[in-house]
Design a protein around this motif. Sequence first.
Motif, short mmCIF file in Angstrom:
data_model
loop_
_atom_site.label_atom_id
_atom_site.label_comp_id
_atom_site.label_asym_id
_atom_site.label_seq_id
_atom_site.Cartn_x
_atom_site.Cartn_y
_atom_site.Cartn_z
N ILE A 48 74.20 83.69 -33.15
CA ILE A 48 75.33 82.88 -32.69
C ILE A 48 76.62 83.68 -32.73
O ILE A 48 76.94 84.31 -33.74
CB ILE A 48 75.48 81.62 -33.58
CG1 ILE A 48 74.19 80.80 -33.53
CG2 ILE A 48 76.66 80.79 -33.11
CD1 ILE A 48 74.22 79.62 -34.48
N LYS A 49 77.37 83.66 -31.64
CA LYS A 49 78.67 84.32 -31.60
C LYS A 49 79.70 83.37 -32.19
O LYS A 49 79.84 82.24 -31.73
CB LYS A 49 79.06 84.67 -30.16
CG LYS A 49 78.43 85.95 -29.65
CD LYS A 49 79.15 86.42 -28.41
CE LYS A 49 78.70 87.83 -28.05
NZ LYS A 49 79.47 88.37 -26.92
N VAL A 50 80.43 83.84 -33.19
CA VAL A 50 81.36 82.95 -33.87
C VAL A 50 82.81 83.33 -33.64
O VAL A 50 83.72 82.63 -34.09
CB VAL A 50 81.07 82.91 -35.40
CG1 VAL A 50 79.71 82.33 -35.66
CG2 VAL A 50 81.20 84.31 -36.00
N ASP A 51 83.07 84.43 -32.95
CA ASP A 51 84.44 84.89 -32.74
C ASP A 51 85.31 83.81 -32.11
O ASP A 51 86.40 83.51 -32.60
CB ASP A 51 84.47 86.14 -31.84
CG ASP A 51 84.07 87.39 -32.61
OD1 ASP A 51 83.43 87.24 -33.66
OD2 ASP A 51 84.39 88.49 -32.14
N HIS A 52 84.83 83.24 -31.02
CA HIS A 52 85.64 82.25 -30.30
C HIS A 52 85.81 80.97 -31.12
O HIS A 52 86.82 80.28 -31.01
CB HIS A 52 85.02 81.94 -28.94
CG HIS A 52 83.71 81.21 -29.01
ND1 HIS A 52 82.54 81.84 -29.37
CD2 HIS A 52 83.40 79.91 -28.78
CE1 HIS A 52 81.55 80.96 -29.34
NE2 HIS A 52 82.04 79.78 -28.99
N ILE A 53 84.81 80.67 -31.96
CA ILE A 53 84.90 79.49 -32.82
C ILE A 53 85.99 79.69 -33.87
O ILE A 53 86.85 78.82 -34.09
CB ILE A 53 83.55 79.20 -33.49
CG1 ILE A 53 82.48 78.89 -32.45
CG2 ILE A 53 83.68 78.03 -34.48
CD1 ILE A 53 81.09 78.75 -33.02
N LEU A 54 85.96 80.86 -34.52
CA LEU A 54 86.96 81.16 -35.54
C LEU A 54 88.36 81.23 -34.94
O LEU A 54 89.33 80.76 -35.54
CB LEU A 54 86.63 82.48 -36.23
CG LEU A 54 85.40 82.46 -37.15
CD1 LEU A 54 85.13 83.87 -37.67
CD2 LEU A 54 85.63 81.51 -38.32
N GLU A 55 88.47 81.81 -33.77
CA GLU A 55 89.78 81.92 -33.13
C GLU A 55 90.33 80.53 -32.80
O GLU A 55 91.51 80.25 -33.04
CB GLU A 55 89.69 82.75 -31.84
CG GLU A 55 91.03 82.92 -31.15
CD GLU A 55 90.93 83.75 -29.89
OE1 GLU A 55 91.98 84.11 -29.34
OE2 GLU A 55 89.80 84.03 -29.44
N ARG A 56 89.47 79.66 -32.27
CA ARG A 56 89.90 78.30 -31.92
C ARG A 56 90.31 77.53 -33.17
O ARG A 56 91.35 76.86 -33.18
CB ARG A 56 88.77 77.56 -31.20
CG ARG A 56 89.17 76.17 -30.70
CD ARG A 56 88.05 75.48 -29.98
NE ARG A 56 86.97 75.11 -30.89
CZ ARG A 56 85.74 75.58 -30.79
NH1 ARG A 56 85.42 76.44 -29.84
NH2 ARG A 56 84.80 75.21 -31.65
N LYS A 79 99.99 83.07 -33.38
CA LYS A 79 98.99 84.04 -32.91
C LYS A 79 97.90 84.23 -33.96
O LYS A 79 98.18 84.15 -35.17
CB LYS A 79 99.64 85.39 -32.61
CG LYS A 79 100.53 85.42 -31.36
CD LYS A 79 101.06 86.81 -31.10
CE LYS A 79 101.86 86.88 -29.81
NZ LYS A 79 101.00 86.72 -28.62
N THR A 80 96.67 84.47 -33.49
CA THR A 80 95.58 84.83 -34.39
C THR A 80 95.04 86.20 -33.99
O THR A 80 95.08 86.57 -32.82
CB THR A 80 94.43 83.81 -34.34
OG1 THR A 80 93.87 83.78 -33.02
CG2 THR A 80 94.93 82.42 -34.71
N PHE A 81 94.53 86.92 -34.97
CA PHE A 81 94.02 88.27 -34.71
C PHE A 81 92.74 88.49 -35.50
O PHE A 81 92.62 88.05 -36.64
CB PHE A 81 95.05 89.33 -35.11
CG PHE A 81 96.35 89.22 -34.37
CD1 PHE A 81 96.52 89.80 -33.13
CD2 PHE A 81 97.41 88.51 -34.94
CE1 PHE A 81 97.73 89.69 -32.45
CE2 PHE A 81 98.62 88.41 -34.28
CZ PHE A 81 98.77 89.00 -33.03
#
Length: 265
Positions: A48-56, A79-81
């Motif tokens: 599962i890709k979680v990058d976009h979940i954490l960013e959101r 902003k998030t990084f």
Amino acid sequence: MKSILVPVGSSKNAQSHLQYAVDFAEAFGAKLYVVQVYNVYTKSGTMIKVDHILERESLDFLNKHVASVNKKNVEVIVKTFKGKLVDTLELVSKSLDIDLIILEPRTNSIKDEVYLGKTSGKIIKQTNIPALIVPEGYTFGPINSILFALKSAVINKVDALNPLISLKNQFNAKLNLLLVKTPFHSASDFVIAEDLKAHLTSTKETENATTFQGVLEHYKEFNPDILCVVRRKRGFFTKMWEKNSILKRDFYVTTFPVLVLSGLK
């Protein structure tokens, strides 16, 4: 100061700290960047890709956080990084042309005996960004007196003084210099550069083992609204910063913020 950075953690003091940062930015007419840095550690075999979940989730958290304070007339940018904390903040500060980072002492730590938590300590120790450490629950107010503590008045990087001079000029504050003679000082350490001398209200010399001990002995004489120190490889908080966190028994300030400048040499 035109651009100010505020990293956000999960401390109970986060709302109070952000309000201080907003009030501070308003005094300078500065932009305020409210940021959160996250990292992703994946287990072997994870699909599962979680990058976009954490960013959101991070953006949603920051927007709610900003909505909880009075933004006044300040332009607040969220902003998030993704990345390692120190490296990411260094890159962000360069790309956004940040003049100052405003830190709360404990962004995540819940240990009551800790003054400067691991995250804030790491930012102070491992970056070269000018930083203002604001005591928990501290309310922004006029800055009438600044105590600048140094063990050497030699200044090769004049630009490093910019945050201090900006504060002094913005509030028409008194700037008192405390020069601390340590055991290994040289005569040249006490020749005050003209770039600094022109801004000083008073100068006091003292003999102590460290700059830190000199401040502890004399700061009550000046009753400062802000203490200013310099980040050095072997400087103000050196012994305490062998580890990233700093205990209250070693250093504890509740009555004024601490401005940490980049190295002057």
